[in-house]
Structure formats: structure tokens, C-alpha cells
Design a protein around this motif. Structure first.
Motif, short mmCIF file in Angstrom:
data_model
loop_
_atom_site.label_atom_id
_atom_site.label_comp_id
_atom_site.label_asym_id
_atom_site.label_seq_id
_atom_site.Cartn_x
_atom_site.Cartn_y
_atom_site.Cartn_z
N ARG A 258 0.80 -1.11 0.14
CA ARG A 258 -0.04 -0.06 -0.10
C ARG A 258 0.81 1.12 -0.07
NH1 ARG A 258 -2.90 -3.63 3.26
NH2 ARG A 258 -2.23 -2.77 5.30
N ILE A 259 2.06 1.37 0.83
CA ILE A 259 2.92 2.19 0.68
C ILE A 259 3.44 2.71 -0.56
CG2 ILE A 259 5.14 3.03 1.61
CD1 ILE A 259 4.11 1.87 4.29
N VAL A 260 4.12 1.75 -1.13
CA VAL A 260 4.76 1.62 -2.63
C VAL A 260 3.60 2.25 -3.38
CG1 VAL A 260 5.96 0.82 -4.51
CG2 VAL A 260 6.49 0.15 -1.90
N GLN A 261 2.25 1.66 -3.61
CA GLN A 261 1.44 2.12 -4.46
C GLN A 261 1.03 3.76 -4.11
OE1 GLN A 261 -2.81 0.74 -4.31
NE2 GLN A 261 -2.24 -0.17 -6.06
N ASP A 262 0.97 3.94 -2.88
CA ASP A 262 0.56 5.38 -2.50
C ASP A 262 1.87 6.35 -3.12
OD1 ASP A 262 -1.71 5.00 -1.25
OD2 ASP A 262 -0.88 5.35 0.71
N LEU B 107 -7.08 12.70 -11.58
CA LEU B 107 -8.10 13.09 -10.47
C LEU B 107 -8.85 12.34 -9.52
CD1 LEU B 107 -9.60 16.10 -12.87
CD2 LEU B 107 -8.00 16.32 -10.99
N THR B 108 -8.65 11.13 -9.77
CA THR B 108 -9.05 9.83 -8.99
C THR B 108 -8.39 9.69 -7.86
OG1 THR B 108 -8.46 7.91 -10.12
CG2 THR B 108 -10.71 9.14 -10.98
N LEU B 109 -7.11 9.98 -7.97
CA LEU B 109 -5.91 9.12 -7.22
C LEU B 109 -6.00 9.61 -5.89
CD1 LEU B 109 -2.93 8.90 -9.68
CD2 LEU B 109 -4.64 7.24 -9.05
N LYS B 110 -6.29 10.91 -5.40
CA LYS B 110 -6.44 11.62 -4.25
C LYS B 110 -7.17 10.56 -3.06
CE LYS B 110 -8.89 15.10 -3.37
NZ LYS B 110 -10.06 14.80 -2.44
N ASP B 111 -8.19 10.21 -3.80
CA ASP B 111 -9.35 9.39 -3.05
C ASP B 111 -9.09 8.03 -2.95
OD1 ASP B 111 -10.66 11.70 -2.42
OD2 ASP B 111 -11.89 11.69 -4.07
N LEU B 112 -7.84 7.54 -3.46
CA LEU B 112 -7.57 6.11 -3.57
C LEU B 112 -6.30 5.86 -2.59
CD1 LEU B 112 -7.95 5.20 -7.36
CD2 LEU B 112 -9.51 4.91 -5.46
N MET B 113 -5.52 7.01 -2.03
CA MET B 113 -4.55 6.74 -1.14
C MET B 113 -4.89 5.93 0.21
SD MET B 113 -2.15 8.25 -2.76
CE MET B 113 -2.06 9.33 -3.96
N HIS B 114 -3.99 5.16 0.60
CA HIS B 114 -4.39 4.13 1.62
C HIS B 114 -3.90 4.73 2.97
CE1 HIS B 114 -5.12 1.23 -1.55
NE2 HIS B 114 -3.97 1.36 -1.99
N THR B 115 -2.67 5.12 3.00
CA THR B 115 -2.02 5.78 4.21
C THR B 115 -2.30 7.34 4.38
OG1 THR B 115 0.01 6.27 3.19
CG2 THR B 115 -0.07 3.96 3.77
N GLU B 116 -2.44 7.45 5.88
CA GLU B 116 -2.70 9.03 6.18
C GLU B 116 -1.63 10.12 5.48
OE1 GLU B 116 -4.81 12.07 7.40
OE2 GLU B 116 -5.49 9.83 7.40
N SER B 117 -0.37 9.51 5.60
CA SER B 117 0.59 10.39 5.18
C SER B 117 0.64 10.70 3.74
CB SER B 117 2.07 9.68 5.27
OG SER B 117 2.26 9.02 6.68
N ALA B 118 0.22 9.61 2.93
CA ALA B 118 -0.06 9.93 1.67
C ALA B 118 -1.38 10.87 1.25
CB ALA B 118 -0.08 8.76 0.74
N ARG B 119 -2.30 10.67 2.04
CA ARG B 119 -3.64 11.34 1.81
C ARG B 119 -3.32 13.04 2.05
NH1 ARG B 119 -6.06 6.74 3.85
NH2 ARG B 119 -5.76 7.06 6.15
N GLU B 120 -2.50 13.37 2.98
CA GLU B 120 -2.03 14.71 3.42
C GLU B 120 -1.10 14.90 1.98
OE1 GLU B 120 -2.73 16.92 5.92
OE2 GLU B 120 -4.25 15.15 6.19
N MET B 121 -0.23 14.38 1.67
CA MET B 121 0.57 14.79 0.44
C MET B 121 -0.31 15.00 -0.70
SD MET B 121 3.90 12.96 0.67
CE MET B 121 3.99 11.58 1.75
N ALA B 122 -1.24 14.31 -0.76
CA ALA B 122 -2.10 14.42 -2.17
C ALA B 122 -2.95 15.34 -2.34
CB ALA B 122 -2.86 13.03 -2.11
N LYS B 123 -3.38 16.00 -0.95
CA LYS B 123 -4.21 17.32 -1.01
C LYS B 123 -3.83 18.50 -2.05
CE LYS B 123 -6.46 16.07 3.15
NZ LYS B 123 -6.57 16.54 4.49
N GLU B 124 -2.77 18.84 -1.39
CA GLU B 124 -2.15 20.07 -2.35
C GLU B 124 -1.77 19.53 -3.94
OE1 GLU B 124 1.87 23.10 -2.12
OE2 GLU B 124 1.75 21.50 -0.87
N ARG B 125 -1.30 18.37 -4.08
CA ARG B 125 -1.07 18.22 -5.56
C ARG B 125 -2.44 18.20 -6.44
NH1 ARG B 125 4.16 14.10 -5.60
NH2 ARG B 125 5.15 14.90 -3.62
N HIS B 126 -3.31 17.43 -5.59
CA HIS B 126 -4.65 17.50 -6.23
C HIS B 126 -5.04 18.86 -6.60
CE1 HIS B 126 -8.47 15.46 -7.42
NE2 HIS B 126 -9.19 16.54 -6.79
N GLN B 127 -5.11 19.61 -5.73
CA GLN B 127 -5.57 21.15 -5.93
C GLN B 127 -4.76 21.77 -7.10
OE1 GLN B 127 -5.08 22.77 -2.04
NE2 GLN B 127 -7.25 21.89 -1.28
#
Length: 196
Positions: free
Chosen positions: A115-119, A163-183
Motif C-alpha cells: 500500500r505504501i509503494v502504491q501510494d 483526479l481519482t488518485l487523491k481518494d485512493l490513497m491508503h495511508t494517512e501520510s499519502a492522503r495529506e501529501m495528495a491534497k495539495e497536489r490534487h488542488q
């Protein structure tokens, strides 16, 4: 052999395979995914070595990049054996890299390391780097940048995948990083269509 030395050998091996790639799957993509994987693995208390090693190798055998994917995997496994990884480690690396591809439709890898490598791989597909890689891949594959009547364009790829990837992150760390990139991607698309 020490793990740091093994990672150096893996890094050198990946350089020989991907140094000339023009599709956005170059050595520096592998380097970024490995760096992000290591960072997330440390926070999530996963096996850092396995995450980093698998991240460096995650595109080996990808059918988009190799004429003979099975042969590429076999050569990778021989190399890993030569640098003293044991069979369990080699099997775990193979398991991780076989389960992270978006196109294979594997929603959730069954290990934390997977899950980490996929994130990490997905994080490198979004944001400013993701935008650049999308157009590099499109150009390398003779794909139009955009056409109002075509679904096979680089811009369409944002809607089909990025644009779907932000909501597919598994780890909390990745979810946080994805927000700014998505915007950032949303802002880019808005500006793109204004200019178009």
C-alpha cells in the motif's frame, strides 16, 4: 551485505534500465517513488528496506515499458539474488510490485508495504510532476495533448485517472501529501481550458 549497500546496487541497476526513458518512467521517477516510500514507511512503521527496494524496482516488468516483461522480472530476480537478498525478500518485492499498478485494477494491495509503494507511485503521478509526466508519456506515445472530440488525449488522462488518485490513497501520510497536489492539478486544468 548491508542493506544500504544493497539499496545502492538496486539504484545502480535501475539506472541502467531506465536512464534513457522518455515516457515519464525514467530513473528520476523511480528515485522520487523510492524517497516517498521510505518517508511514508518510516511514519507508518513498515519495513523500510522492503518499501524502498520495491519502490526502486516497481516498474520493472511493466508491459508499457518492456517488450518481454517476464524476462525483465527474471533478470531482476537473478540480480537480487546476486546482491544477497534472500528468497523471502525477493518474493515480497515481487509481490509488492505485482500489485501496485492502476491499470491492473488492484484496488488495495494486501500488505502495508504494498500500500505504501502504491501510494508513493500514485503521488508521483499527480501535482506538478504528474502533469509533466502525463505530457511526456503522451508525447512519447504520439498522443494528442487535447482535442474536444477525442477521449484519447493527455488531458483526458486527468479525468480517467489522475483526479481519482487523491481518494485512493491508503495511508494517512499519502492522503495529506495528495491534497495539495490534487488542488494544483485542478488549478492547472482550469487555466488550461481558459487558455484553450
Amino acid at each position: 551485505m548491508e542493506k544500504e549497500v544493497q539499496i545502492k546496487h538496486i539504484r545502480d541497476y535501475v539506472f541502467t534500465l531506465f536512464q534513457a526513458d522518455e515516457s515519464g518512467h525514467d530513473y528520476f521517477h523511480m528515485e522520487r517513488v523510492a524517497r516517498i516510500s521510505r518517508k511514508i514507511a518510516e511514519v507508518e512503521q513498515a519495513n523500510v528496506f522492503l518499501c524502498e527496494a520495491a519502490a526502486w524496482l516497481h516498474d520493472v516488468g511493466d508491459k508499457k515499458l518492456f517488450h518481454n516483461p517476464n524476462e525483465a522480472i527474471e533478470e531482476m530476480n537473478t540480480f537480487l539474488c546476486d546482491i544477497s537478498l534472500n528468497k523471502i525478500q525477493i518474493n515480497e518485492i515481487n509481490h509488492i510490485i505485482s500489485g501496485i499498478s492502476f491499470s491492473k485494477g488492484i484496488a488495495v494491495p494486501d500488505t502495508l508495504e504494498g500500500r505504501i509503494v502504491q501510494d508513493a507511485d500514485r503521488l508521483d503521478a499527480i501535482g506538478a510532476i504528474g502533469i509533466a509526466r502525463t505530457f511526456a508519456f503522451g508525447g512519447a506515445n504520439q498522443q494528442l495533448m487535447y482535442h474536444p472530440n477525442s477521449k484519447s488525449t493527455s488531458i483526458q488522462h486527468f479525468y480517467d485517472k489522475l483526479l481519482t488518485l487523491k481518494d485512493l490513497m491508503h495511508t494517512e501520510s499519502a492522503r495529506e501529501m495528495a491534497k495539495e497536489r490534487h488542488q494544483y492539478m485542478e488549478s492547472f486544468l482550469k487555466q488550461f481550458f481558459q487558455e484553450w
